[in-house]
Motif scaffolding. Structure first.
Motif, short mmCIF file in Angstrom:
data_model
loop_
_atom_site.label_atom_id
_atom_site.label_comp_id
_atom_site.label_asym_id
_atom_site.label_seq_id
_atom_site.Cartn_x
_atom_site.Cartn_y
_atom_site.Cartn_z
N ALA A 150 0.86 -1.18 0.00
CA ALA A 150 0.00 0.00 0.00
C ALA A 150 0.90 1.23 0.00
O ALA A 150 1.38 1.65 1.04
CB ALA A 150 -0.91 -0.02 1.22
N THR A 151 1.14 1.76 -1.18
CA THR A 151 2.04 2.90 -1.31
C THR A 151 1.61 3.77 -2.48
O THR A 151 0.98 3.29 -3.42
CB THR A 151 3.50 2.43 -1.50
N ASP A 152 1.96 5.03 -2.41
CA ASP A 152 1.71 5.93 -3.54
C ASP A 152 2.87 5.88 -4.52
O ASP A 152 2.80 6.46 -5.59
CB ASP A 152 1.52 7.36 -3.05
N GLY A 153 3.94 5.17 -4.17
CA GLY A 153 5.12 5.07 -5.01
C GLY A 153 5.02 3.94 -6.01
O GLY A 153 3.96 3.68 -6.59
N ALA A 154 6.11 3.24 -6.18
CA ALA A 154 6.17 2.13 -7.12
C ALA A 154 5.21 1.02 -6.71
O ALA A 154 5.03 0.75 -5.53
CB ALA A 154 7.59 1.58 -7.17
N PRO A 155 4.57 0.37 -7.69
CA PRO A 155 3.62 -0.71 -7.37
C PRO A 155 4.34 -2.00 -7.01
O PRO A 155 4.50 -2.91 -7.81
CB PRO A 155 2.83 -0.85 -8.68
N LEU A 156 4.81 -2.10 -5.77
CA LEU A 156 5.58 -3.24 -5.29
C LEU A 156 4.65 -4.39 -4.93
O LEU A 156 3.67 -4.21 -4.22
CB LEU A 156 6.42 -2.84 -4.09
N GLU A 157 4.97 -5.58 -5.43
CA GLU A 157 4.20 -6.78 -5.14
C GLU A 157 5.17 -7.90 -4.81
O GLU A 157 6.37 -7.78 -5.02
CB GLU A 157 3.33 -7.17 -6.34
N GLY A 158 4.65 -8.98 -4.28
CA GLY A 158 5.50 -10.12 -3.96
C GLY A 158 4.72 -11.35 -3.58
O GLY A 158 3.48 -11.32 -3.50
N ARG A 159 5.48 -12.42 -3.34
CA ARG A 159 4.87 -13.69 -2.93
C ARG A 159 5.63 -14.24 -1.74
O ARG A 159 6.86 -14.22 -1.71
CB ARG A 159 4.91 -14.70 -4.08
N TYR A 160 4.89 -14.73 -0.77
CA TYR A 160 5.48 -15.27 0.44
C TYR A 160 6.07 -16.66 0.24
O TYR A 160 6.99 -17.07 0.93
CB TYR A 160 4.44 -15.36 1.57
N HIS A 161 5.54 -17.43 -0.68
CA HIS A 161 5.87 -18.85 -0.78
C HIS A 161 6.98 -19.17 -1.78
O HIS A 161 7.41 -20.30 -1.85
CB HIS A 161 4.62 -19.65 -1.15
N ASP A 162 7.44 -18.22 -2.53
CA ASP A 162 8.34 -18.54 -3.63
C ASP A 162 9.81 -18.64 -3.21
O ASP A 162 10.56 -19.40 -3.79
CB ASP A 162 8.19 -17.50 -4.74
#
Length: 133
Positions: free
Chosen positions: A83-95
């Motif tokens: 949740a940010t106004d900056g770069a759309p950072l995403e990720g996965r916990y299981h990888d």
């Protein structure tokens, strides 16, 4: 229902009602125009192949001495969007890999579980990447 026969190196073959061509667009562009895929395909298939677009993305693994998503939150699988106004950072916990300490040997060195342990004593890598805005 139409089917495709796939023949692999070594002569093995399979028949499938659906085939997913998981290739980047530049690899599709290098396919021979008289190949089985393109030469005998329908106009709709050729149109779909022509509509393939590329999206440059890079994923990285951020290493944490404390795999907090697992050790503090117990998250063993799933994805997140920051949740940010900056770069759309995403990720996965299981990888990403984790190393979970389950004890010490007679020399005092850590003994690892060989598997991820929720709420364990783990270090690990979190997969992160820029999402598509």
């Amino acid at each position: 229902r139409a089917a495709s026969r796939l023949i692999f190196a070594g002569g093995r073959s399979v028949t499938a009602s659906k085939v997913l061509l998981n290739l980047p667009s530049n690899a599709i562009e290098y396919l021979s125009r008289d190949s089985t895929l393109l030469g005998s395909s329908s106009a709709a298939v050729r149109r779909l192949l022509g509509a393939v677009t590329t999206i440059p993305m890079v994923k990285v693994y951020a290493w944490y001495d404390d795999a907090w998503w697992s050790t503090k939150l117990g998250l063993m699988e799933g994805a997140f969007t920051a949740a940010t106004d900056g770069a759309p950072l995403e990720g996965r916990y299981h990888d990403g890999p984790q190393r979970c300490v389950v004890g010490r040997d007679t020399a005092g060195d850590p003994v690892y579980s060989g598997k991820k342990i929720a709420y364990g004593n783990c270090s690990g890598a979190l997969e992160v990447y820029y999402g598509i805005a």
